[in-house]
Design an enzyme around this catalytic site. Structure first.
Site, short mmCIF file in Angstrom:
data_model
loop_
_atom_site.label_atom_id
_atom_site.label_comp_id
_atom_site.label_asym_id
_atom_site.label_seq_id
_atom_site.Cartn_x
_atom_site.Cartn_y
_atom_site.Cartn_z
N GLU A 99 0.84 -1.19 0.00
CA GLU A 99 0.00 0.00 0.00
C GLU A 99 0.88 1.25 0.00
O GLU A 99 1.82 1.37 0.79
CB GLU A 99 -0.90 -0.02 1.24
CG GLU A 99 -1.94 1.09 1.25
CD GLU A 99 -2.84 0.99 2.47
OE1 GLU A 99 -3.40 2.03 2.89
OE2 GLU A 99 -2.96 -0.13 3.02
N SER A 100 0.53 2.21 -0.85
CA SER A 100 1.38 3.39 -1.04
C SER A 100 1.48 4.24 0.21
O SER A 100 2.54 4.78 0.53
CB SER A 100 0.85 4.22 -2.21
OG SER A 100 -0.48 4.65 -1.94
#
Length: 1191
Positions: A589-590
């Protein structure tokens, strides 16, 4: 007058000697000048037929200086020792430096200098000595040999080596500069290198000279004072030029020696060029490094620069080449590390752990070549032989949650190698087993001392309250509680590993376990989670990454604390990022990635060693770019790869609007291109091999700067016990397996010695280990084979030394350490029963001797509740005395070859076991041990685990068991009320066994119990209510099988009659009188015992003093029972009835004096009219109408 003449004579004599010496020096110098001139003037061999003038090709100044020196030799203006040495050395040095002088003249000049130096004409106090000694080094190391041939060149090199050694050993050598000393060493090594293709003699001489120079230089190190230069980062020493060489040259030379470890040789194989370490150079360098460390000792620790070189350069090379080197190189490396351990271990704590983890343990792994394994195992054993090594390793590493369990892994590794795999033991197996035995002896000797009164408990350690497990407390802070603190940390470490196992299955349960184990405080400390994630081995790295990237405020705090555990000082960005991402897997996840990189960037920016980055934002942007580059270059799905120019272009103006240096970005690009950032083991399962790469080494060095030094400590009984407990299981199994598979007498002896050492350790709280040890060795006695007949067992025991050794060893241990045996008693009793069946036990085994014939006196016995493990030393001296007396003989056959039969020889061995003392001396056994022993004997008597061939065999075995119980009870009468209720419960438990047969168990039991009862009543120290306990068990036995009252009728009558006749006043309870009189009434049923029984009753009732309120009702009941018997005689019945009538007067008397027992009514002794007193099955007294057949 005579004294004055004598003084004048002595002065003249001294003057004569001085003149003679001065003249001798002049003659020597004259000879050397003449020799050099002669060689210079000699015509070249190629032109021997033509006239040759010395001035043709020789520098005139050289000849002139030599001639000038000759002119001064016999006309000195002062003594030679006060003359500037340059006057008589410079001419010879000029000859050496000249390009035109032939090799022969150079050799003669070198010989002249050597002779002058050895004469000691000048010393360090002579004027001009400093200049001339340094000039000599410059001249000799710059010697030109253009006009030479190989043979002459070798001779000159040999002479150069001799002169250099003479310079370094000369008294004026202390005036040499650091540069001069380094030049000497460098020149000597050049000769070593050049001699590789020359004669062997030159190479050997050069190596010897090099070693001698190193010895001279580093012998002075302890006397060199520390200066400010050593604490600075400068590479050049600003020292006083008049002070001579010092630490600077020692540092430079040591750095040079370390660099030699990295020398490679180029190999050309099938057109391919490869580089491999030059083993010869490595060995030579290790030899010199060893010498330097040995001679310098702990003084290296006083010089920071030299110490840092060992901590970093030397260790890095040793670890890098250790696991992949040849056996010879690894052996030298192990020797070097052992020297470092002795002198510098306080300064190399992390490095030592890395050496064991990345070198020794890996070299000893099964995948390594066999010879390398043997060297590694030998190296480990050499460390274990050091007196304090194992305890210090245990304290520094095994008890620290942030380190590996070095001692435990060492012990288990040796167990693994020593464990037999079938057939004869190999050399490495024998070697590993000897190493194990060394560990056992070391621990046993240190914790089992006669004069040691230190405590040994508690074990295991419990954690009470939250203590930060990552905080290390030094021994000096609180020496009194330091041991307890270390033990708690070890307990915390075990809990952490358990939590890690839970975490990999369910992260929430794992973290919850940390709280339950009080490893997390309340409120929780983020650093506790951070240290758990950072240093717990085997954690799932993906789960760690997800936790660290979580947006929760507490998770963010954990991320910061986690990042703070890293030291990025001195690292470039990609190295720091690799180190960081090796500890967890970056989530997908960024937003999580952003939070993690922000934390990393802030830490890296704060610790950067230069001002390259303008802000932490620049660091984070470049981190993103590096991760993208890594994915681009190493993802096979990306077809069009990013170029170096693309990478540089993408990172323009990211540094506060400015560009980062192109060279820096280019270096990052190529680093990622050739070495991807990847997690080789994302699950954290440990299946992938972790290498000591440069990233990890830099991290280690940075961590070492903040790590507390290696802890020096002595053995403590509790720590020694704890450390053995960590390897107890594999150790016992290995010793037993080696004893089973080996037939060599020497190894068998070592097994027995190991057995005793383990027992000495196990007595301090490791009861389970001692039980396991005894059970393992009991099977070698051949006495526990359930399928072997008595004849087969006896044959196996008689014709093999191993069963005899095992039997003697087991019972020697039982005698010495019986206080610590628990469940092992079952196996011991099984062996005794088998010996009984083989008729090898003496008849007097359980018969008490004169000293123990009476009941034990509590005043003369130690308290059974005082555990001697705590504060009081067990007497273990002479533990192996009897055994070694037996084992020291060359063979059992020789020892027992005294004309005895085979059976008599076996009896002799069993006698040495002193089995009887186990039971007769059981008065000091702790309560728990005594209960275990009694339980095992009672269960064995009931047939549990036993297999009998004939009823007679069963009868003898059960009788033997009850004899043992009798012996134990009589030796422990002072605490009979404490343990016998448990014994009674065991008897009740026996009755519930499936297929339990009360015959002969109950029959033997009632006989034995009655014997015990008689001895208790005969004792003057009879414990209160002890007879009631005995009669309670007696009643239980006849209730199991009422027929035994008939089969044992005669014995019971004799026993009851003796009690009533001799000890009636000692029966203090109703249960005792009820039981005795009931048994007496039972004997009346048999004609052969009726007469004695009725006479005993009449004797009791005829003596009014023996009838008491306590026994009156039971006497009346017994009397009516005798009267009601079918075989009763009328005259006896009449007499009994008369006595019953007379006894009524006792009732009247008791009533008149108001005698009654508390809580009872005087009239309760009367039966209702027409009723009799009877005893029910539950041993209560009730009234009922008599049956017709009773009259």
């Amino acid at each position: 007058m005579d004294n004055k003449e004598e003084d004048e004579h002595n002065n003249k004599s001294n003057m004569t000697k001085s003149k003679r010496k001065e003249l001798g020096i002049s003659c020597t110098l004259n000879t050397e000048v003449g020799a050099v001139l002669a060689v210079i003037r000699r015509a070249p061999e190629s032109n021997s037929g033509f006239y040759h003038h010395p001035d043709d090709n020789t520098d005139p100044s050289i000849l002139q200086s030599l001639k000038s020196l000759r002119a001064l030799l016999f006309n000195p203006q002062q003594e030679w020792r006060t003359i500037d040495p340059s006057i008589y050395l410079t001419p010879f040095l000029d000859v050496i430096q000249s390009d035109d002088i032939p090799a022969a003249a150079t050799a003669v000049a070198l010989q002249s200098i050597l002779k002058i130096l050895r004469l000691g004409i000048f010393d360090e106090k002579t004027s001009g000595a400093k200049d001339v000694i340094n000039s000599a080094v410059t001249s000799i190391t710059g010697c030109r040999l253009e006009k030479t041939n190989p043979v002459a060149e070798d001779a000159v090199m040999m002479r150069i080596l001799q002169v250099l050694t003479a310079i370094m050993t000369h008294r004026a050598s202390v005036l040499l500069t650091d540069h001069a000393v380094c030049t000497v060493v460098n020149t000597c090594f050049q000769v070593v290198q050049q001699s590789a293709n020359r004669g062997d003699l030159l190479q050997r001489s050069a190596r010897y000279t090099m070693h001698e120079l190193i010895q001279i230089i580093y012998t002075r190190l302890p006397d060199i004072e520390v200066n400010d230069w050593e604490n600075s980062e400068s590479d050049t020493e600003d020292n006083n030029m008049d002070s001579g060489y010092g630490i600077s040259s020692a540092v430079d030379i040591f750095h040079f020696l370390c660099s030699l470890l990295n020398v490679v040789e180029i190999m050309d194989t099938d057109g391919l060029t490869s580089q491999t370490p030059d083993e010869n150079v490595q060995l030579f360098a290790m030899y010199l490094v060893n010498s330097a460390i040995e001679l310098s000792g702990d003084s290296i620790g006083k010089h920071p620069k030299l110490l840092r070189m060992i901590q970093d350069d030397l260790f890095h090379h040793l670890i890098h080449y250790g696991a992949s080197s040849s056996p010879l190189v690894l052996s030298m490396i192990c020797s070097t590390l052992l020297n470092i351990y002795h002198f510098l271990r306080r300064s190399v704590r992390l490095q030592l752990e890395a050496f064991f983890s990345f070198v020794l343990f890996r070299a000893a792994s099964p995948g390594s070549p066999l010879q390398l394994q043997e060297v590694a195992v030998e190296g480990i054993i050499n460390f274990c032989r050091q007196p304090k090594f194992i305890i210090e390793v245990y304290v520094n590493y095994d008890c620290d949650p942030t380190f590996k369990n070095v001692f435990e892994e060492t012990g288990k590794l040796l167990c693994k190698y020593a464990f037999p795999t079938g057939g004869n033991m190999t050399s490495i197996q024998v070697q590993a087993f000897e190493g194990l035995v060394v560990i056992f002896h070391n621990i046993a000797d240190k914790i089992d001392k006669e004069d040691d009164s230190s405590p040994s408990g508690p074990y295991p350690v419990e954690i009470y309250g939250f203590i930060p497990f990552w905080v290390e407390k030094s021994k000096e802070e609180d020496s009194e509680t330091w041991v307890d603190y270390v033990r708690v940390r070890k307990a915390q470490k075990r809990k952490i590993l358990i939590a890690g196992s839970h975490f990999n299955r369910d992260d929430k349960k794992g973290l919850e376990y940390l709280k339950i184990s009080q490893l997390i405080g309340d409120p929780p400390d983020p650093k506790a989670y951070a240290v758990f994630f950072r240093y717990t081995p085997g954690l799932n790295k993906t789960t760690i990454g997800d936790y660290l990237g979580d947006p929760d405020e507490f998770h963010v705090q954990v991320l910061k604390e986690f990042t703070d555990t890293f030291e990025f000082t001195g690292m470039i960005l990609d190295t720091a990022l690799r180190t960081y991402l090796e500890t967890f897997r970056l989530p997908g996840e960024s937003q999580k990635i952003q939070r993690i990189l922000e934390a990393f960037s802030e830490k890296f920016y704060d610790q950067q060693s230069s001002d390259m980055f303008a802000s932490k934002d620049a660091v984070m942007i470049l981190c993103y770019s590096i991760i993208m580059l890594n994915t681009d270059q190493h993802n096979p799905q990306v077809k069009k790869k990013m170029t170096e120019e693309d990478f540089i272009r993408n990172n323009r103006s990211i540094n506060g609007g400015s560009d980062l240096p192109r060279e820096y970005l280019s270096e990052l690009f190529h680093s990622i291109l050739h070495n991807a950032i990847a997690l080789s083991d994302p699950t954290g399962s440990g299946s992938a091999t972790v290498e000591m790469n440069p990233n990890r080494w830099i991290q280690l060095i940075n961590r070492a700067k903040i790590m507390k030094p290696f802890i020096l400590c002595d053995f403590d009984r509790r720590l020694g016990r704890d450390m053995f407990a960590s390897i107890a299981g594999p150790s016992v199994a290995t010793v037993a397996a080696v004893f089973e598979h080996s037939d060599e007498e020497e190894i068998l002896h070592e097994c027995i010695e190991a057995l005793f050492s383990i027992a000495r350790i196990a007595q301090y709280g490791l009861e389970d280990t001692l039980d396991e040890l005894l059970c393992s060795f009991c099977k070698f006695t051949t006495l526990l084979n359930p399928y072997a007949s008595a004849e087969e067992t006896l044959y196996a025991f008689s014709n093999d030394m191993k069963p005899k050794m095992a039997t003697l060893a087991v019972f020697t241990i039982v005698n010495t350490f019986k206080d610590s045996i628990r469940g092992g008693w079952r196996t011991i009793i099984d062996c005794l029963l088998k010996l009984k069946r083989l008729k090898l036990l003496p008849q007097s085994l359980v018969e008490p001797d004169d000293a123990s014939n009476s009941v034990s006196d509590p005043q003369t016995l130690s308290s059974p509740h005082q555990d001697p493990k705590f504060g009081k030393k067990r007497h273990t001296s002479g533990i192996m005395g009897r055994f070694l007396n037996f084992m020291s003989m060359e063979s059992v056959e020789e020892a027992l070859n005294l004309g005895l039969s085979e059976f008599e020889q076996n009896i002799k061995i069993i006698q040495q076991c002193r089995i009887g003392s186990i039971f007769s001396n059981s008065s000091t056994l702790p309560d728990s041990c005594l209960l275990n022993l009694g339980r095992c004997i009672i269960f064995a008597a009931a047939g549990k685990g036993q297999k009998f061939s004939t009823p007679i065999e069963e009868d003898e075995a059960v009788g033997f068991c009850w004899d043992l119980i009798n012996s134990i009870a009589l030796a422990n009468t002072h605490r009979l009320p404490t343990f016998w209720p448990y014994f009674h419960d065991y008897l009740l438990e026996v009755a519930q066994f499936p297929l339990f047969s009360p015959i002969p168990f109950a029959e033997k039991a009632i006989v034995s119990l009655m014997k015990m009862c008689l001895k208790l009543l005969a004792s003057d120290q009879q414990p209160e209510a002890s007879e009631e306990l005995m009669f309670k068990s007696i009643n239980l036995m006849w209730r199991m099988e009422k027929e035994i009252l008939d089969t044992c009728c005669d014995f019971l009558l004799q026993s009851v009659s003796k009690i009533i006749t001799e000890y009636p006043e000692r029966l203090q309870t109703q249960l005792a009188w009820m039981s005795v009189l009931h048994l007496l009434s039972v004997t009346g049923r048999h004609p052969e015992t009726y007469d004695q029984g009725v006479e005993t009753l009449i004797g009791l009732m005829s003596d009014g003093s023996r009838i008491t309120r306590l026994n009156y009702a039971y006497c009346i009941d017994c009397a009516f029972t005798f009267v009601a018997l079918r075989n009763s005689r009328v005259d006896k019945n009449v007499k009994i009835m008369d006595m019953l009538v007379e006894s009524a007067s006792l009732l009247v008397e008791w009533y008149r004096v108001g005698y009654s027992d508390p809580g009872s009514n005087i009239m309760s002794i009367y039966p209702r009219p027409g009723y009799l007193f009877v005893m029910t099955d539950d041993r209560t007294c009730q009234t009922r109408k008599p049956r017709p057949e009773q009259f």
